[in-house]
Write an enzyme that holds these catalytic residues in place. Structure first.
Site, PDB file in Angstrom:
ATOM      1  N   MET A  95       0.838  -0.968  -0.096  1.00 15.83           N
ATOM      2  CA  MET A  95       0.007  -0.149   0.209  1.00 15.83           C
ATOM      3  C   MET A  95       0.710   1.706   0.022  1.00 15.83           C
ATOM      4  O   MET A  95       0.610   2.137   0.789  1.00 15.83           O
ATOM      5  CB  MET A  95      -0.720   0.144   1.225  1.00 15.83           C
ATOM      6  CG  MET A  95      -2.031  -0.897   1.155  1.00 15.83           C
ATOM      7  SD  MET A  95      -3.407  -0.294  -0.443  1.00 15.83           S
ATOM      8  CE  MET A  95      -4.879  -1.381  -0.174  1.00 15.83           C
ATOM      9  N   HIS A 121       4.848   5.280   2.359  1.00 15.44           N
ATOM     10  CA  HIS A 121       3.337   4.148   2.058  1.00 15.44           C
ATOM     11  C   HIS A 121       2.146   5.658   2.408  1.00 15.44           C
ATOM     12  O   HIS A 121       2.419   6.641   2.668  1.00 15.44           O
ATOM     13  CB  HIS A 121       3.161   3.845   3.577  1.00 15.44           C
ATOM     14  CG  HIS A 121       2.242   2.548   3.937  1.00 15.44           C
ATOM     15  ND1 HIS A 121       1.207   2.292   3.807  1.00 15.44           N
ATOM     16  CD2 HIS A 121       2.908   1.242   3.724  1.00 15.44           C
ATOM     17  CE1 HIS A 121       0.376   1.909   3.812  1.00 15.44           C
ATOM     18  NE2 HIS A 121       1.206   0.627   3.729  1.00 15.44           N
ATOM     19  N   HIS A 122       1.288   4.876   2.083  1.00 12.15           N
ATOM     20  CA  HIS A 122      -0.464   5.771   1.672  1.00 12.15           C
ATOM     21  C   HIS A 122      -0.556   6.532   3.158  1.00 12.15           C
ATOM     22  O   HIS A 122      -1.226   6.911   2.735  1.00 12.15           O
ATOM     23  CB  HIS A 122      -1.226   4.757   0.924  1.00 12.15           C
ATOM     24  CG  HIS A 122      -1.868   5.661  -0.112  1.00 12.15           C
ATOM     25  ND1 HIS A 122      -2.912   7.281   0.024  1.00 12.15           N
ATOM     26  CD2 HIS A 122      -2.610   5.973  -1.582  1.00 12.15           C
ATOM     27  CE1 HIS A 122      -3.078   7.498  -0.732  1.00 12.15           C
ATOM     28  NE2 HIS A 122      -3.595   6.690  -1.527  1.00 12.15           N
ATOM     29  N   ALA A 123       0.055   5.603   4.611  1.00 16.59           N
ATOM     30  CA  ALA A 123      -0.743   5.794   5.982  1.00 16.59           C
ATOM     31  C   ALA A 123      -0.015   7.344   5.573  1.00 16.59           C
ATOM     32  O   ALA A 123      -0.033   7.860   6.569  1.00 16.59           O
ATOM     33  CB  ALA A 123      -0.425   4.917   6.154  1.00 16.59           C
ATOM     34  N   ASN A 157      -3.639  12.458   3.950  1.00 14.88           N
ATOM     35  CA  ASN A 157      -5.120  11.336   3.028  1.00 14.88           C
ATOM     36  C   ASN A 157      -6.307  12.356   3.006  1.00 14.88           C
ATOM     37  O   ASN A 157      -6.800  12.235   4.455  1.00 14.88           O
ATOM     38  CB  ASN A 157      -5.418  10.152   3.933  1.00 14.88           C
ATOM     39  CG  ASN A 157      -4.332   9.257   3.014  1.00 14.88           C
ATOM     40  OD1 ASN A 157      -3.809   9.002   1.860  1.00 14.88           O
ATOM     41  ND2 ASN A 157      -3.660   8.608   4.070  1.00 14.88           N
TER      42      ASN A 157
END
Lengths: 502, 502
Positions: B21, B140-142, B320
């Site tokens: 991810m 990381h998309h986090a 995000n």
């Protein structure tokens, strides 16, 4: 769809994101005289990508049965086999020294294989100095062990510079030919391989020739815990805590180095030891130096798990046929001779124990005595209750100079597994009158692992002095310059510089 | 120790071995005139490895609370931070074309980040032709989304060729300076960032200005399922099954290409559409061609999830802030104009729905309507009940030519995420009068994904003809030769050859 032996499947069950369960090999080559690099490497890639039936299980992926990921596992043919995924072309950045090579191998060795595909990857690596190139191959331990990997390398290479092969290293046909050659050479009656090893409870139900051997072995093994070991070292017993016995992260450091076999043989002869004894003494001396430099030399000696092959002569098919003996590295002793003798004693006791058993009993014994180690690993307790300090594995390789389509094979460096509680692994291969060491460690637990290379050289020199082969004292001779084509040790004068970080 | 927002943590919970991810970016550069490559790249590495406080969470690792891996997650400072692990030096094998670059990026993009460390890696890549080099960064998309990554790139580069920076791309100080500059430029009052978004049930307990907006939006959303959508496309509704909607394996293919922004703008003007409309029409036309070539054009049209940024102007800190509109790609229509109009209609309906909501309501709406997609993914049903056909994301980037310590930034190609049910992702960045497309796909589900590059060019030419910008018919003009310094399309004559496999 073939069920995977429990012994092999264990490596799949135990694999985690931080602890990949593949073994690797880094092979170094020199281009044939006059060969143009790009063209020759292009041909090598073609050979590696040859489309032909592969020996099992290198064309298979791991399938689950109905019971899911923790039930029985199966090898199943990969009908979407994608050779370009498995065979990769890589390059080193400038200046293309062994240092850059080790950085790349460290990175590649820390990555999980894709479970959706056959469990191997090969990297043909360009960009080395001195017309050299490299091939790094990783294979899951469920698919092969160190001795099996050696047989595969043997099948791939030739003793003749002029030989050309268009066969993939995983070619079934090439491997069948190799087996036929190997068996003819050995001129030994080859016993057909018995039923595959099943799990302990199944095997226990069967009748042994006599169960006395096994019970006796277990009794001796147990006796060592209460001080009646007669030199036998056993897991957990006085195994100290060091930075080698931590839980590991996903990143690795890999370093490698070759030593002249003759230097070790000379010590063997003068000091009355086997090659394995002297190698273990080198490692013990090196680890003692390392621990002192890290200011963490423990009171109790380090214990090394030394895998022993339980393959029968001529058994080229078992993927895992490995037992172990626990070597006392005697790192708490300053005198090199005392260290060597203590190590020899522990190896002798371990060998006599394994030799008292038939091969089948030995494998069962290994399974029974390894169960607690598996349990502590699975329960995440391995770093609190280390069974061993490290793993030192000596894999016999081919004796003669080998060639791959005319390119000389300069070195074969193994890269093995580290796991929670065992943050370092030393594996060596004897090939062409050299001992090729490959050391893998957890990058976080042992950031200075590359210093072991210098410590190993120091320890060998110390053994040479002890054996009266070189003048001792403070004026140690410099190590003979290694052949250029294997990994050359840093010169002793450079040692005080901060070691390069990988 | 800071708790990770649920919206961010979702990317950690959902991550699997086969579906990393992280988002990536491949940036292409040309060495400054007269610069010596090895020396300049050495300086770049030093800059990348600068030791200074990092902006959050790029110096933090993911820690579990008492509830373990499925409980709340926290960012915690990595006290063993090891910059050499994160910043890597790589090289391409000969001949160092974009093809070799994409093979390397495909490989790097398919590997999981190490959860024991801050969730990013940077690769400085040498060995490209024409004095170019590349930087591939994965995060990381986090930790960030596409727009956040763009702000970071902006903070790292300069519009002045003569500017020199010794700041890491993750430098906190550099980012604070950039934010101050950015806000001064915008001359807008910057609203202090509100409380972090909490999970749906927590937020539901709070009072909105009016709940009517949200309920109305949900009603319109629901209406589309029963045919009263007024052009609104919604997830699951008539989403066909194609090879794009399979479960994915761990391996990726990455391809990239740049198009002149002016070509797209000219079509916008002549055909009365937004840039996003024309980009979606390009993708729709390309996917229709791809599906026909694979002999799998479905009766129903493909639907693309097009993320929209819900960041407030000047919000540079949210990791995000993404919602989505479903675009009908009208792949079942042969006429390019009819396709474009259908796509425009669906985008207009989606936008008016999102615009009827406050930003906070919009984020909540997105969470509510995404819950079923999360559920089907977690339950492993995404390939049986695809919510969308693919993801097409248009990230606005910097307009001016940028430099990194004097090296011109030639292209910025995004590499995003694929997941079970969504085996392909198209993301593009507008930068310096070019549209830079990066396409990521599952290697097994879409082995021919590189052909989309040619299909995108064909689709753009078709739109140009439709808009009367170029003569139509069978004698299509050849595409203008791309600037050498961005990824150049294969010449049309070469198209019939078997596409190179990555």
């Amino acid at each position: 769809m073939r069920r995977i032996d429990l012994a092999d499947a264990g490596f799949l069950y135990m694999e985690k994101r931080q602890t990949p369960m593949h073994v690797g090999g880094l092979h170094l080559f020199t281009l044939p005289d006059g060969a143009e690099a790009t063209e020759f490497l292009g041909q090598c890639l073609e050979v590696l990508r040859t489309d032909e039936p592969y020996r099992k299980p290198f064309g298979d992926y791991v399938a689950h049965g109905r019971a899911g990921a923790l039930g029985p596992l199966y090898w199943e043919k990969d009908r979407n086999f994608d050779i370009d995924y498995h065979v990769r072309h890589s390059a080193l950045p400038q200046p293309g020294r062994f240092r850059e090579l080790f950085v790349l191998i460290s990175r590649l060795h820390g990555m999980l294989l894709d479970r959706n595909r056959p469990l191997w990857e090969s990297y043909l690596i360009e960009g080395l100095q001195n017309r050299q190139f490299a091939l790094y191959t990783k294979m899951h331990h469920a698919a092969t062990d160190g001795a099996g990997a050696m047989h595969m390398a043997n099948a791939m290479y030739s003793t003749k510079k002029s030989d050309r092969s268009e066969r993939s290293p995983f070619s079934l046909a090439a491997y069948e030919e190799y087996k036929a050659r190997y068996r003819a050479q050995k001129q030994a009656r080859v016993v057909p391989r018995g039923a595959e090893l099943r799990n302990v409870s199944e095997v226990l139900r069967e009748q042994f020739d006599t169960t006395a051997h096994l019970l006796g072995a277990l009794r001796r093994f147990g006796g060592a815990f209460i001080g009646r070991g007669e030199g036998l070292a056993v897991p957990w017993h006085h195994v100290p805590h060091t930075s080698m016995n931590t839980n590991v992260t996903g990143a690795r450091r890999f370093v490698a180095q070759s030593w002249d076999f003759d230097r070790v043989r000379a010590v063997c002869k003068a000091a009355n030891g086997t090659v394995n004894d002297i190698v273990l003494a080198m490692c013990g001396g090196a680890l003692r130096r390392y621990l002192i430099s890290q200011d963490e030399l423990p009171k109790h000696s380090l214990k090394a798990m030394t895998p022993v092959s339980l393959r029968e002569e001529g058994d080229l098919d078992s993927s895992n046929a490995v037992g172990f003996i626990v070597a006392d590295l005697a790192t708490n002793l300053d005198d090199p001779e005392a260290r060597l003798r203590r190590t020899q004693e522990s190896m002798q006791a371990g060998k006599s124990l394994v030799q008292s058993l038939s091969r089948r009993e030995a494998m069962l014994f290994m399974q029974i005595t390894q169960v607690p180690a598996l349990l502590t690993s699975v329960l995440g307790l391995a770093s609190r209750f280390p069974a061993f300090s490290t793993v030192i594995s000596n894999v016999p390789g081919p004796r003669e100079q080998l060639y791959w389509n005319g390119a000389s094979v300069d070195g074969m460096y193994p890269a093995s597994i580290v796991f929670d509680g065992f943050a370092m692994n030393i594996t060596l291969v004897s090939y062409n009158n050299k001992l090729h060491f490959g050391i893998v460690a957890c990058r976080r637990s042992m950031p200075q692992v590359q210093r072991l290379i210098d410590h190993l050289e120091d320890a060998l020199q110390e053994l040479e002095e002890m054996a009266g082969l070189v003048p001792g004292g403070s004026q140690r001779k410099k190590a003979p310059v290694s052949r250029k084509k294997t990994v050359s040790r840093k010169k002793p004068v450079a040692r005080k510089k901060k070691a390069a970080s990988a």
